[in-house]
Design a protein around this motif. Structure first.
Motif, PDB file in Angstrom:
ATOM      1  N   SER A  21       0.845  -1.198   0.000  1.00 36.04           N
ATOM      2  CA  SER A  21       0.000   0.000   0.000  1.00 36.04           C
ATOM      3  C   SER A  21       0.881   1.250   0.000  1.00 36.04           C
ATOM      4  O   SER A  21       2.028   1.229   0.455  1.00 36.04           O
ATOM      5  CB  SER A  21      -0.919   0.014   1.225  1.00 36.04           C
ATOM      6  N   LEU A  22       0.337   2.363  -0.500  1.00 35.68           N
ATOM      7  CA  LEU A  22       1.082   3.620  -0.591  1.00 35.68           C
ATOM      8  C   LEU A  22       0.685   4.567   0.529  1.00 35.68           C
ATOM      9  O   LEU A  22      -0.485   4.629   0.923  1.00 35.68           O
ATOM     10  CB  LEU A  22       0.803   4.312  -1.931  1.00 35.68           C
ATOM     11  N   SER A  23       1.654   5.314   1.026  1.00 37.31           N
ATOM     12  CA  SER A  23       1.341   6.416   1.929  1.00 37.31           C
ATOM     13  C   SER A  23       0.811   7.580   1.097  1.00 37.31           C
ATOM     14  O   SER A  23       0.935   7.593  -0.135  1.00 37.31           O
ATOM     15  CB  SER A  23       2.591   6.850   2.694  1.00 37.31           C
ATOM     16  N   SER A  24       0.211   8.579   1.752  1.00 39.41           N
ATOM     17  CA  SER A  24      -0.303   9.733   1.007  1.00 39.41           C
ATOM     18  C   SER A  24       0.826  10.455   0.278  1.00 39.41           C
ATOM     19  O   SER A  24       0.650  10.925  -0.850  1.00 39.41           O
ATOM     20  CB  SER A  24      -1.032  10.687   1.950  1.00 39.41           C
ATOM     21  N   GLN A  25       1.998  10.525   0.886  1.00 36.03           N
ATOM     22  CA  GLN A  25       3.139  11.178   0.241  1.00 36.03           C
ATOM     23  C   GLN A  25       3.564  10.412  -1.014  1.00 36.03           C
ATOM     24  O   GLN A  25       3.808  11.014  -2.075  1.00 36.03           O
ATOM     25  CB  GLN A  25       4.317  11.272   1.225  1.00 36.03           C
ATOM     26  N   GLU A  26       3.614   9.082  -0.892  1.00 33.01           N
ATOM     27  CA  GLU A  26       4.011   8.269  -2.045  1.00 33.01           C
ATOM     28  C   GLU A  26       2.984   8.361  -3.174  1.00 33.01           C
ATOM     29  O   GLU A  26       3.348   8.434  -4.354  1.00 33.01           O
ATOM     30  CB  GLU A  26       4.178   6.807  -1.603  1.00 33.01           C
ATOM     31  N   LEU A  27       1.697   8.391  -2.797  1.00 30.06           N
ATOM     32  CA  LEU A  27       0.658   8.528  -3.816  1.00 30.06           C
ATOM     33  C   LEU A  27       0.776   9.873  -4.519  1.00 30.06           C
ATOM     34  O   LEU A  27       0.691   9.959  -5.753  1.00 30.06           O
ATOM     35  CB  LEU A  27      -0.726   8.387  -3.187  1.00 30.06           C
ATOM     36  N   GLY A  28       0.989  10.952  -3.736  1.00 35.25           N
ATOM     37  CA  GLY A  28       1.156  12.273  -4.330  1.00 35.25           C
ATOM     38  C   GLY A  28       2.324  12.310  -5.294  1.00 35.25           C
ATOM     39  O   GLY A  28       2.240  12.929  -6.369  1.00 35.25           O
ATOM     40  N   GLU A  29       3.420  11.644  -4.946  1.00 31.22           N
ATOM     41  CA  GLU A  29       4.600  11.624  -5.821  1.00 31.22           C
ATOM     42  C   GLU A  29       4.320  10.853  -7.109  1.00 31.22           C
ATOM     43  O   GLU A  29       4.785  11.235  -8.187  1.00 31.22           O
ATOM     44  CB  GLU A  29       5.772  11.001  -5.064  1.00 31.22           C
ATOM     45  N   GLN A  30       3.558   9.761  -6.989  1.00 30.14           N
ATOM     46  CA  GLN A  30       3.202   8.993  -8.182  1.00 30.14           C
ATOM     47  C   GLN A  30       2.376   9.846  -9.153  1.00 30.14           C
ATOM     48  O   GLN A  30       2.620   9.859 -10.360  1.00 30.14           O
ATOM     49  CB  GLN A  30       2.384   7.758  -7.780  1.00 30.14           C
ATOM     50  N   ILE A  31       1.390  10.568  -8.604  1.00 23.75           N
ATOM     51  CA  ILE A  31       0.529  11.393  -9.455  1.00 23.75           C
ATOM     52  C   ILE A  31       1.316  12.566 -10.029  1.00 23.75           C
ATOM     53  O   ILE A  31       1.156  12.931 -11.202  1.00 23.75           O
ATOM     54  CB  ILE A  31      -0.693  11.881  -8.651  1.00 23.75           C
ATOM     55  N   SER A  32       2.168  13.155  -9.225  1.00 18.94           N
ATOM     56  CA  SER A  32       3.006  14.263  -9.698  1.00 18.94           C
ATOM     57  C   SER A  32       3.885  13.811 -10.858  1.00 18.94           C
ATOM     58  O   SER A  32       4.071  14.542 -11.841  1.00 18.94           O
ATOM     59  CB  SER A  32       3.875  14.794  -8.551  1.00 18.94           C
ATOM     60  N   ASP A  33       4.395  12.593 -10.766  1.00 20.50           N
ATOM     61  CA  ASP A  33       5.232  12.061 -11.840  1.00 20.50           C
ATOM     62  C   ASP A  33       4.437  11.933 -13.141  1.00 20.50           C
ATOM     63  O   ASP A  33       4.956  12.195 -14.235  1.00 20.50           O
ATOM     64  CB  ASP A  33       5.784  10.695 -11.421  1.00 20.50           C
ATOM     65  N   ILE A  34       3.171  11.534 -13.037  1.00 19.06           N
ATOM     66  CA  ILE A  34       2.324  11.439 -14.234  1.00 19.06           C
ATOM     67  C   ILE A  34       2.152  12.811 -14.866  1.00 19.06           C
ATOM     68  O   ILE A  34       2.276  12.983 -16.083  1.00 19.06           O
ATOM     69  CB  ILE A  34       0.951  10.839 -13.868  1.00 19.06           C
ATOM     70  N   LEU A  35       1.881  13.830 -14.035  1.00 19.15           N
ATOM     71  CA  LEU A  35       1.635  15.182 -14.543  1.00 19.15           C
ATOM     72  C   LEU A  35       2.882  15.794 -15.175  1.00 19.15           C
ATOM     73  O   LEU A  35       2.797  16.503 -16.177  1.00 19.15           O
ATOM     74  CB  LEU A  35       1.137  16.081 -13.405  1.00 19.15           C
ATOM     75  N   VAL A  36       4.036  15.512 -14.583  1.00 17.99           N
ATOM     76  CA  VAL A  36       5.270  16.159 -15.045  1.00 17.99           C
ATOM     77  C   VAL A  36       5.915  15.392 -16.197  1.00 17.99           C
ATOM     78  O   VAL A  36       6.353  15.986 -17.196  1.00 17.99           O
ATOM     79  CB  VAL A  36       6.266  16.305 -13.879  1.00 17.99           C
ATOM     80  N   ASN A  37       5.965  14.081 -16.093  1.00 19.68           N
ATOM     81  CA  ASN A  37       6.785  13.293 -17.018  1.00 19.68           C
ATOM     82  C   ASN A  37       6.005  12.460 -18.032  1.00 19.68           C
ATOM     83  O   ASN A  37       6.604  11.902 -18.951  1.00 19.68           O
ATOM     84  CB  ASN A  37       7.693  12.354 -16.213  1.00 19.68           C
ATOM     85  N   GLN A  38       4.724  12.336 -17.862  1.00 15.75           N
ATOM     86  CA  GLN A  38       3.948  11.484 -18.773  1.00 15.75           C
ATOM     87  C   GLN A  38       3.073  12.357 -19.656  1.00 15.75           C
ATOM     88  O   GLN A  38       2.328  13.205 -19.166  1.00 15.75           O
ATOM     89  CB  GLN A  38       3.078  10.510 -17.961  1.00 15.75           C
ATOM     90  N   LYS A  39       3.166  12.168 -20.949  1.00 16.74           N
ATOM     91  CA  LYS A  39       2.332  12.928 -21.868  1.00 16.74           C
ATOM     92  C   LYS A  39       0.922  12.333 -21.866  1.00 16.74           C
ATOM     93  O   LYS A  39       0.706  11.231 -22.346  1.00 16.74           O
ATOM     94  CB  LYS A  39       2.917  12.898 -23.277  1.00 16.74           C
ATOM     95  N   VAL A  40      -0.008  13.092 -21.299  1.00 19.99           N
ATOM     96  CA  VAL A  40      -1.384  12.616 -21.150  1.00 19.99           C
ATOM     97  C   VAL A  40      -2.301  13.448 -22.035  1.00 19.99           C
ATOM     98  O   VAL A  40      -2.234  14.681 -22.025  1.00 19.99           O
ATOM     99  CB  VAL A  40      -1.850  12.719 -19.679  1.00 19.99           C
ATOM    100  N   GLU A  41      -3.161  12.766 -22.805  1.00 15.91           N
ATOM    101  CA  GLU A  41      -4.117  13.475 -23.650  1.00 15.91           C
ATOM    102  C   GLU A  41      -5.081  14.286 -22.792  1.00 15.91           C
ATOM    103  O   GLU A  41      -5.353  13.956 -21.627  1.00 15.91           O
ATOM    104  CB  GLU A  41      -4.920  12.480 -24.484  1.00 15.91           C
ATOM    105  N   GLU A  42      -5.595  15.358 -23.376  1.00 15.22           N
ATOM    106  CA  GLU A  42      -6.565  16.197 -22.679  1.00 15.22           C
ATOM    107  C   GLU A  42      -7.783  15.366 -22.292  1.00 15.22           C
ATOM    108  O   GLU A  42      -8.330  14.620 -23.086  1.00 15.22           O
ATOM    109  CB  GLU A  42      -6.992  17.359 -23.579  1.00 15.22           C
ATOM    110  N   GLY A  43      -8.194  15.487 -21.027  1.00 12.54           N
ATOM    111  CA  GLY A  43      -9.345  14.745 -20.533  1.00 12.54           C
ATOM    112  C   GLY A  43      -9.053  13.307 -20.169  1.00 12.54           C
ATOM    113  O   GLY A  43      -9.967  12.554 -19.827  1.00 12.54           O
ATOM    114  N   LYS A  44      -7.770  12.888 -20.202  1.00 13.45           N
ATOM    115  CA  LYS A  44      -7.396  11.492 -19.929  1.00 13.45           C
ATOM    116  C   LYS A  44      -6.526  11.362 -18.686  1.00 13.45           C
ATOM    117  O   LYS A  44      -5.922  10.308 -18.461  1.00 13.45           O
ATOM    118  CB  LYS A  44      -6.643  10.906 -21.127  1.00 13.45           C
ATOM    119  N   PHE A  45      -6.488  12.419 -17.856  1.00  6.47           N
ATOM    120  CA  PHE A  45      -5.603  12.386 -16.695  1.00  6.47           C
ATOM    121  C   PHE A  45      -6.012  11.310 -15.690  1.00  6.47           C
ATOM    122  O   PHE A  45      -5.185  10.505 -15.242  1.00  6.47           O
ATOM    123  CB  PHE A  45      -5.582  13.764 -16.019  1.00  6.47           C
TER     124      PHE A  45
END
Length: 692
Positions: free
Chosen positions: A351-375
């Motif tokens: 299981s993830l801590s809240s900090q680890e979950l936040g870092e995972q999501i932050s990594d998606i926003l910063v480093n992963q090219k996500v289509e509009e509306g597909k976040f």
């Protein structure tokens, strides 16, 4: 055993016995003596629906014509030949249809082969009659039980599917989400999945006013039917707390008190309620024990945790929940979720801590090219990849709200036809501020159009222009709905009767909003009248004459719809009749002049003044009388008030834009419903007729 239980058992027993007696039995035998013996035994046991076949060919024909409830296979062929027939029969029959196979020997290998061939019961031939009947009835009872279980399972599945559809219907539709988010310049994405067919998660979004949006997310303890029932109860409570919706702390405290009354001691809920304020760019929120929400800044490079502001819901009453406020800027994102997103029940260490979950999501926003509306979809996929599971262990809800950059003026300029258009025909006018545009957009959404040109095919509901563009009023009239309202922003030198409202160039935002609301009410009241007339049932059409009295605007409105039912084009007659009846109350009995009414509307105090005058001694006893008369050729309404009347000789009913408010009401009534309108006496009596 209790008496009622014995009675129930007797009923069930009778039902099974009836089904056994009606059972259709196919007997396959090529030996006449065996056929006669089996038939006699079955008939003596009240099993009378018998059919016979000599071999597989005749048996397959019988099966194709009518599926039996049971098959008895007993030929004088050797065991292997009987097993082959059994195998071929099973390919034609549903697995629930029993096949009783009579064999001359009963060794272990033969039994194994028989069951593999599809036999349900094996009887050594010859066998006692008692054993034979017992085996037959047992096989039929087993089949009936399986059938009943299948029906019950199918019925349960249908009920669960219906409940699932109902639960899904409680979530906001994509259409409503788009409407809320577009008007408040945010992007909302969501994901919901129950761990089984039903779940205890529930989220919602609702408009607070034209600039504020409320978002909710709740997770009730447990999952399955119990949690789903609690979710139904929760959403009913949420919808009943509308009066507190603008105050998150009081709203959550009230909800907690109500949940504490209905939830059992071992059940509870976590909850989040936030109000996004578009103009202030703030989120005022209450977090009742929900998994730590996030605000991701600068497209995900940093994130802020929104701590809990109170305990979980439904355990203890009289808790005062604290509301907190966080500032949101363009491209900031609020992220809400239930605990299944980060918990791994099979492997808690994973299981993830809240900090680890936040870092995972932050990594998606910063480093992963996500289509509009597909976040949100990308977040779900990241969690699936991390655990290797295709389905989450518990109900899961994920909600994301992103604040979009401000719209440019050009984005409000429509190029295609606009229905019920709110047309700002002078977008460069200094008095028409960005705040007014945002306000109107919040009210009308895609119906708002800015631009000096009107898209072809548009229908204008109301128009706002300035002194330099008065020609736009005529264009609006030529392309208007039935209830066009108009606002002109101009100097004091302009004719005050050129539009419904003429506002000074110094008009502040609150005055502009008030007048815009009045324009919207004019259109909505007329539309509501038409809908009410279309739904209302009345026997008024059988009355030839009648006299009615009323004092208030509400009574005038209700009476107008009732009387209009008797007329052709009832919806339009209701609107025209209401105009004349409202005139009689406002300008007649209450003596409000057209100039006074305009000022009252612009100040937002028109309704309050109506209520005040209705209580004044000189007006409180005044009534309006309306007389209805119907002949074979004409319907006539005569409306008489107790006011001083007016100079109707100077009234030009053909040019309502140049007349008083009373004149515009009369002209609208004539245009929509009454080709013949006549004022009598001192002007306090009007006769309106319709030719049949």
């Amino acid at each position: 055993m209790p008496k009622q239980a014995l009675q129930n058992l007797a009923v069930v027993s009778r039902e099974f016995q009836s089904k056994l007696e009606d059972a259709s039995i196919l007997i396959i035998t090529n030996e006449e003596l065996a056929r006669d013996r089996v038939a006699r035994v079955l008939l003596n046991a009240d099993l009378q629906c018998l059919e016979f076949a000599e071999n597989f060919s005749s048996a397959s024909i019988a099966v194709n014509e009518h599926i039996p409830d049971l098959v008895i296979l007993n030929t004088d062929l050797d065991a292997e030949a009987n097993l082959e027939i059994c195998r071929r029969l099973r390919s034609l029959l549903d697995e629930q249809i029993p096949i009783i196979l009579q064999l001359p020997r009963d060794d272990q290998l033969t039994r194994l082969k028989a069951f593999r061939a599809g036999a349900t019961e094996i009887i050594t031939d010859p066998s006692s009659e008692g054993e034979f009947i017992l085996r037959v009835k047992r096989a039929l009872e087993r089949k009936n039980l399986v059938n009943q279980l299948r029906k019950d399972q199918s019925r349960l599945q249908q009920d669960l599917q219906a409940a699932q559809n109902m639960q899904s219907a409680l979530l906001p539709s994509e259409k409503n989400i788009a409407k809320f988010s577009e008007a408040r310049n945010v992007e909302i994405e969501s994901f919901y999945e129950a761990s089984n067919m039903l779940g205890g998660d529930w989220w919602y979004a609702a408009a607070i006013d034209n600039s504020r949006l409320g978002i909710f997310l709740f997770d009730l303890s447990g999952h399955g039917v119990t949690a789903a029932i609690n979710a139904f109860r929760l959403q009913l409570l949420v919808r009943s707390l509308k009066e507190y919706k603008a105050e998150p702390g009081l709203w959550m405290s009230t909800l907690n008190n109500e949940l504490e009354k209905i939830l059992p001691a071992e059940q509870f809920s976590t909850g989040f309620y936030g109000i996004y304020h578009k103009r202030k760019q703030t989120l005022e929120y209450v977090n009742a024990g929900s998994p730590c929400p996030f605000v991701f800044r600068k497209n995900g490079k940093t994130f802020q945790k929104l701590d809990s502001t109170g305990p979980i819901l439904g355990c203890v009453s009289e808790i005062e929940y604290e509301a907190k406020t966080v500032t949101l800027k363009s491209n900031d994102r609020v992220f809400l979720y239930s605990d299944a997103l980060y918990e791994d029940f099979d492997n808690p260490d994973n299981s993830l801590s809240s900090q680890e979950l936040g870092e995972q999501i932050s990594d998606i926003l910063v480093n992963q090219k996500v289509e509009e509306g597909k976040f949100v979809e990308a977040v779900i996929q990241r969690m699936v990849d991390r655990t290797g599971k295709s389905k989450f262990d518990d109900d899961l809800t994920v909600l994301s709200m992103k604040v979009l950059p401000p719209k440019s003026i050009q984005e409000y300029c429509r190029t295609e036809a606009v229905k019920d258009c709110v047309w700002i025909a002078s977008p460069q006018c200094d008095t028409i501020s960005e705040e007014l545009i945002e306000y109107l957009y919040g009210e009308y959404g895609a119906s708002l159009h800015l631009g000096e040109e009107l898209p072809p095919g548009s229908q204008v509901d109301f128009v706002i222009t300035d002194e330099a563009n008065l020609d736009k009023l005529q264009i609006a009239k030529e392309n208007s709905t039935e209830f066009l309202s108009s606002i002109v922003i101009a100097s004091s030198a302009v004719n005050q009767d050129i539009a419904d409202f003429v506002l000074p160039e110094t008009a502040d935002i609150e005055m502009l909003k008030t007048v815009c609301r009045a324009c919207r009410e004019i259109s909505q009241q007329s539309q509501n009248l038409r809908q009410e007339v279309s739904l209302r049932k009345s026997a008024i059409g059988t009355i030839n004459n009648g006299e009615f009295s009323f004092k208030t605007l509400i009574e005038a409105r209700n009476l107008s719809t009732m009387l209009a039912i008797a007329c052709p084009n009832a919806d339009l007659v209701a609107i025209g009749l209401r105009e004349l009846m409202v005139n009689a109350v406002e300008h007649g009995n209450l003596e409000i002049t057209s100039e006074q009414k305009q000022k009252l509307i612009m100040s937002g105090s028109w309704k309050a003044e109506i209520d005040r005058r209705l209580e004044m001694p000189q007006y409180v006893n005044r009534e309006v009388v309306i007389r209805y008369a119907r002949s074979s050729k004409r319907i006539t309404f005569t409306i008489e008030d107790e006011g001083a009347g007016f100079d109707y000789a100077a009234l030009d009913q053909e040019t309502p834009s140049e007349t008083t408010y009373r004149g515009r009401g009369i002209a609208l009534a004539k245009q929509l419903a009454f080709p013949d309108i006549e004022y009598l006496g001192c002007g306090n009596k009007v006769r309106a007729s319709i030719d049949l």
